[in-house]
Design an enzyme around this catalytic site. Structure first.
Site, PDB file in Angstrom:
ATOM      1  N   SER A 128       0.750  -1.728   0.332  1.00 29.07           N
ATOM      2  CA  SER A 128      -0.282  -0.023   0.170  1.00 29.07           C
ATOM      3  C   SER A 128       1.199   1.287  -0.074  1.00 29.07           C
ATOM      4  O   SER A 128       1.787   1.021   0.617  1.00 29.07           O
ATOM      5  CB  SER A 128      -1.219   0.136   1.670  1.00 29.07           C
ATOM      6  OG  SER A 128      -1.380   1.557   1.245  1.00 29.07           O
ATOM      7  N   TYR A 153      -2.196  -1.113  10.793  1.00 30.61           N
ATOM      8  CA  TYR A 153      -3.021  -2.114   9.764  1.00 30.61           C
ATOM      9  C   TYR A 153      -1.838  -1.226   8.534  1.00 30.61           C
ATOM     10  O   TYR A 153      -0.689  -2.337   8.040  1.00 30.61           O
ATOM     11  CB  TYR A 153      -3.932  -1.477   8.990  1.00 30.61           C
ATOM     12  CG  TYR A 153      -3.830  -1.733   6.973  1.00 30.61           C
ATOM     13  CD1 TYR A 153      -4.268  -2.638   6.850  1.00 30.61           C
ATOM     14  CD2 TYR A 153      -3.609  -0.411   6.724  1.00 30.61           C
ATOM     15  CE1 TYR A 153      -4.438  -2.555   5.287  1.00 30.61           C
ATOM     16  CE2 TYR A 153      -3.570  -0.239   4.769  1.00 30.61           C
ATOM     17  CZ  TYR A 153      -3.579  -1.896   4.191  1.00 30.61           C
ATOM     18  OH  TYR A 153      -3.990  -2.215   2.955  1.00 30.61           O
ATOM     19  N   LYS A 157       1.771  -3.803   6.724  1.00 32.26           N
ATOM     20  CA  LYS A 157       2.384  -3.717   5.526  1.00 32.26           C
ATOM     21  C   LYS A 157       3.637  -3.523   5.366  1.00 32.26           C
ATOM     22  O   LYS A 157       4.127  -4.241   4.168  1.00 32.26           O
ATOM     23  CB  LYS A 157       1.518  -2.481   4.720  1.00 32.26           C
ATOM     24  CG  LYS A 157      -0.063  -3.004   4.535  1.00 32.26           C
ATOM     25  CD  LYS A 157      -0.017  -4.086   3.480  1.00 32.26           C
ATOM     26  CE  LYS A 157      -1.451  -4.536   3.299  1.00 32.26           C
ATOM     27  NZ  LYS A 157      -1.705  -5.915   2.575  1.00 32.26           N
TER      28      LYS A 157
END
Ligand code: NAD
Ligand code: UDP
Length: 342
Positions: A128, A153, A157
């Site tokens: 991302s 989150y 990643k």
């Protein structure tokens, strides 16, 4: 004729995964989908098969379950893995960090261990733009270091990217492509598959679409006093089919050993108000909205430098904002309650 190559797609019943499974089938790959259906839909894979006119193999199971992984790798000759499976709600990750690190990082480690046992060392990972962190200058370029992520989150990643890099250092046989997505929206042009979030949507486009079909009374725009031309945040929205096609290009790139990262975005930022007006113009449906307080953790604006993907993968986003709006609306209006509508 040589045998078709088989790709394992984790999370292939989800939003981006289902569109990517379709592109893989249409490109001639055999596909095995592993999904625990925590946020995906069996129906999505069935509709993909109907559009493609070809079947995929569907396995319902968890990426943390090593026995299921070993069974898949021993019963299929897997050429490469496209790894979408994971949890993705930023706000929820702040409330449930252990769950997010367990599923995203722990699940990826289980997958990588199974790949090592099976000697499969080609992977495309759903990363991302969030890994650039909160201080990165725009547009984001792949040459920038990963920055400070502001929630579990995003941190998960960044950790997974680091793990994949370490794996490539440990063994020169690995080939890894980290695809850093910007803001995917839209749906397949058939209107048969699309984004179907559970509960109240966190993201802008599904929220607008649900207001348009009358499931929500109005859109709240988070902040109107940012340092942008109209005061609302700007993002790089790209069509999910362009993103899906980027994965097929990435599969072709996997012959290149080592760890590689590519931005997948259009390179053009669009504001929240511009998104609302584009949707209204393309669909003719009014979107009532009010401007409310800023959402914690939102950056004013970021977008991709999309040059490297074009040079290295031969990929660039082809579909414009009007197509993103038209295709979102075709999907949402034909399936007002998502996959449970029919
Ligand atoms: P999604 O929730 O629609 O798809 C994820 C799929 O993974 C779902 O079908 C879910 O059931 C499955 N899954 C979750 N945990 C699993 C587990 N433990 N085992 C097996 N399956 C599991 O999300 P999406 O929008 O399609 O995103 C796919 C990937 O792309 C995610 O990794 C996400 O973090 C990443 N990503 C998404 C965006 C975005 O804006 N949608 C942006 C950047 C990165
Ligand atoms: N946004 C909004 N209202 C919503 C959802 C999102 O104003 O109901 C804004 C959000 O503040 C951000 C942009 O839309 O500026 C894109 O948000 P989204 O959650 O879709 O993607 P993000 O870039 O945050 O991952």
């Amino acid at each position: 004729m040589s045998e078709a190559k088989t790709i394992l797609v984790t999370g292939g019943a989800g939003y981006i995964g289902s569109h990517t499974v379709l592109c893989c089938l249409q490109a001639g790959y055999e596909v095995v989908v592993l999904d625990n259906l925590s946020n995906g839909h069996r129906e999505a894979v069935e509709r993909v098969e109907a559009i493609a006119g070809r079947a995929a193999t569907f396995v319902q199971g968890d990426i943390q379950d090593e026995s299921i992984l070993d069974r898949i790798f021993s019963s299929h000759v897997i050429e490469a893995v496209i790894h979408f499976a994971g949890l993705k709600a930023v706000g929820e990750s702040v409330q449930k960090p252990v769950e997010y690190y367990t599923v995203n990082v722990g699940g990826t480690l289980s997958l990588l261990a199974a790949m090592e046992r099976a000697e499969v060392c080609n992977i495309v990972f759903s990363s991302s733009a969030t890994v650039y962190g909160i201080e990165a200058p725009t547009p984001y370029q792949e040459s920038l270091p990963r920055g400070t992520t502001s929630n579990p989150y995003g941190a998960s990643k960044a950790m997974i990217e680091r793990i994949l890099e370490d794996l490539c250092v440990s063994n020169a046989g690995w080939s890894v492509v980290n695809l850093r997505y910007f803001n995917p929206i839209g749906a397949h042009e058939s209107g048969r598959i699309g984004e179907d979030p559970q509960g109240i949507p966190n993201n802008l486009m599904p929220f607008i679409a649900q207001v348009a079909v009358g499931r929500r009374p109005q859109l709240s725009i988070f902040g109107g006093d940012y340092s942008t031309a109209d005061g609302t945040c700007r993002r790089d929205y790209l069509h999910v089919m362009d993103l899906a096609e980027g994965h097929v290009q990435a599969l072709g790139y996997l012959g290149n050993k080592g760890c590689h990262a590519f931005n997948l975005g259009t390179g053009t930022p669009v504001s929240v108000l511009e998104m609302v007006h584009a949707f209204e113009r393309v669909t003719g449906v009014a979107i009532p909205y009010q401007i409310v307080e800023r959402r914690a953790g939102d950056l004013p604006e970021f977008w991709a430098d999309a040059q490297l993907a074009e040079t290295a993968l031969g990929w660039s986003a082809k579909r414009d904002l009007d197509a993103m709006m038209e295709d979102t609306w075709r999907w949402q209006s034909a399936n007002p309650k998502g996959f449970t509508s029919q």
